[in-house]
Design a protein around this motif. Structure first.
Motif, PDB file in Angstrom:
ATOM      1  N   GLY A   1      14.903  16.315  -1.592  1.00 35.77           N
ATOM      2  CA  GLY A   1      15.685  15.378  -1.113  1.00 35.77           C
ATOM      3  C   GLY A   1      15.131  14.801   0.238  1.00 35.77           C
ATOM      4  N   CYS A   2      13.970  15.130   0.524  1.00 28.99           N
ATOM      5  CA  CYS A   2      13.418  14.834   2.077  1.00 28.99           C
ATOM      6  C   CYS A   2      12.345  13.538   1.884  1.00 28.99           C
ATOM      7  N   ALA A   3      11.927  13.141   0.636  1.00 33.81           N
ATOM      8  CA  ALA A   3      10.715  12.485   0.466  1.00 33.81           C
ATOM      9  C   ALA A   3      10.693  11.144   1.457  1.00 33.81           C
ATOM     10  N   ASP A   4      11.892  10.267   1.496  1.00 36.59           N
ATOM     11  CA  ASP A   4      11.952   9.278   2.045  1.00 36.59           C
ATOM     12  C   ASP A   4      12.116   9.293   3.610  1.00 36.59           C
ATOM     13  N   TYR A   5      12.361  10.469   4.038  1.00 38.26           N
ATOM     14  CA  TYR A   5      12.597  10.591   5.605  1.00 38.26           C
ATOM     15  C   TYR A   5      11.164  10.597   6.285  1.00 38.26           C
ATOM     16  N   PRO A   6      11.260  10.057   7.503  1.00 36.36           N
ATOM     17  CA  PRO A   6       9.684  10.010   7.909  1.00 36.36           C
ATOM     18  C   PRO A   6       9.073  11.483   8.478  1.00 36.36           C
TER      19      PRO A   6
ATOM     20  N   ASP B   1       4.760  10.465   1.868  1.00 37.84           N
ATOM     21  CA  ASP B   1       3.190  10.099   2.115  1.00 37.84           C
ATOM     22  C   ASP B   1       2.396  10.975   2.933  1.00 37.84           C
ATOM     23  N   PHE B   2       2.942  11.704   3.802  1.00 36.25           N
ATOM     24  CA  PHE B   2       2.326  12.627   4.375  1.00 36.25           C
ATOM     25  C   PHE B   2       1.877  13.935   3.471  1.00 36.25           C
ATOM     26  N   HIS B   3       2.886  14.380   2.759  1.00 41.08           N
ATOM     27  CA  HIS B   3       2.627  15.548   1.808  1.00 41.08           C
ATOM     28  C   HIS B   3       1.418  15.069   0.791  1.00 41.08           C
ATOM     29  N   ALA B   4       1.486  13.937   0.444  1.00 38.71           N
ATOM     30  CA  ALA B   4       0.407  13.523  -0.561  1.00 38.71           C
ATOM     31  C   ALA B   4      -1.072  13.996   0.101  1.00 38.71           C
TER      32      ALA B   4
ATOM     33  N   HIS C   1       0.686  -1.185  -0.134  1.00 39.77           N
ATOM     34  CA  HIS C   1      -0.075  -0.010  -0.001  1.00 39.77           C
ATOM     35  C   HIS C   1       0.913   1.145   0.115  1.00 39.77           C
ATOM     36  N   ARG C   2       0.616   2.254  -1.096  1.00 44.37           N
ATOM     37  CA  ARG C   2       1.575   3.220  -0.888  1.00 44.37           C
ATOM     38  C   ARG C   2       3.007   3.034  -1.015  1.00 44.37           C
ATOM     39  N   ASN C   3       3.686   3.969  -0.085  1.00 45.35           N
ATOM     40  CA  ASN C   3       5.018   3.771   0.295  1.00 45.35           C
ATOM     41  C   ASN C   3       5.342   2.831   1.245  1.00 45.35           C
TER      42      ASN C   3
ATOM     43  N   ALA D   1      -5.370  12.569  11.682  1.00 38.97           N
ATOM     44  CA  ALA D   1      -6.024  13.328  10.587  1.00 38.97           C
ATOM     45  C   ALA D   1      -5.579  12.552   9.285  1.00 38.97           C
ATOM     46  N   TYR D   2      -4.118  12.251   9.243  1.00 38.56           N
ATOM     47  CA  TYR D   2      -3.736  11.551   8.109  1.00 38.56           C
ATOM     48  C   TYR D   2      -4.394   9.953   7.957  1.00 38.56           C
TER      49      TYR D   2
END
Length: 282
Positions: free
Chosen positions: A94-99, A57-60, A11-13, A110-111
């Motif tokens: 460069g931050c996509a994969d960080y938590p 994930d959260f940015h999506a 599911h997703r990332n 909310a997420y």
């Protein structure tokens, strides 16, 4: 299958790791762990995210439903991986994969609600009323009993701390070179404690990444004293504004990390050592 524990559902990332219903003893006799007394719990089957929710994930979620959070729920000031500008939330390069960090318990909730809606599940949380209906089938934060059960399943061999596998204050050079500060991601500074990307360290025996170290993870439960009595699907104290966080973080010493170690955190806290992973009832 993952070491006989459960099937990975993509599911997703992140993936969801399935855990069967079981009876187990949680808690610790060690006063330093904060989990006294040890006691039996009976848990229904559940699924747990194999890693913390990433900044991407959260940015999506923020792009799709920006009105679902406000400045009281998410801190977009350095060293955050997500920042807020006049045109909305931005994911830093460069931050996509960080938590995802610097979010409160309620931003995490909310997420979970958004994720539930995207899959046609019933959202668990009433953010405005600050309530939750755990009988619903949507995504939610794990209870601390679920979190501990999953962590114990991943440590069946009882291995001690490996400084090259845990991102904690005592981490070895293999871990340190993965930290955000090494590339200035989110403006973390080199040579200081910082998160590593989700899923970047070896998984445990259950297929879960970074359960111990990296980030303190929000759990569903309000913090309270344990009962010595056997409980079924416990979900914490009936009231209170402090939630349980589990797992420790990159600033915590290795000897403070363990499956039974628990801390209390004010539910509106937004800090770079807090993150979360999602759970589902089964």
């Amino acid at each position: 299958m993952t070491s006989g524990v459960g099937m990975l559902v993509e599911h997703r990332n992140f993936s969801m790791v399935e855990f069967p219903a079981r009876v187990l003893t949680i808690g610790s006799a060690d006063p330093a762990a904060g989990g006294q007394p040890p006691h039996e719990v009976e848990l229904d089957a559940f699924a747990l995210g194999d890693r913390c929710v990433s900044a991407a994930d959260f940015h999506a979620f923020l792009r799709d439903a920006p009105a679902d959070v406000d400045h009281t729920m998410i801190d977009c000031i350095d060293p955050g991986f997500v920042v807020h500008r006049a045109d909305g939330f931005r994911l830093r390069p460069g931050c996509a994969d960080y938590p995802m960090i610097q979010i409160s318990f309620w931003a995490s909730a909310a997420y979970c609600n958004w994720l539930s809606r995207t899959e046609g599940l019933r959202p668990v949380y009433d953010i405005g009323a600050r309530g939750a209906d755990l009988d619903r089938d949507g995504y939610r934060l794990p209870t601390e009993a679920e979190w501990e059960a999953a962590c114990l399943a991943g440590r069946r061999d009882g291995t001690d701390v490996d400084p090259d596998s845990w991102n904690c204050a005592d981490a070895g050079p293999t871990v340190v070179k993965l930290r955000a500060g090494e590339t200035l991601a989110g403006n973390f500074l080199p040579g200081h404690g910082a998160p590593v990307p989700v899923g970047s360290l070896p998984p445990d025996a259950a297929g879960l990444y970074e359960m111990l170290g990296n980030l303190r993870e929000w759990c569903q439960d309000r913090y309270g004293a344990y009962s010595p009595d056997r409980q079924r699907n416990p979900s914490g104290a009936a009231r209170g504004a402090f939630r349980v966080v589990r797992g420790g973080s990159f600033i915590d010493p290795a000897d403070s990390l363990g499956p039974a170690n628990r801390l209390a955190a004010y539910e509106d806290t937004k800090c770079e050592v807090y993150g979360f992973r999602v759970a589902l009832p089964r």
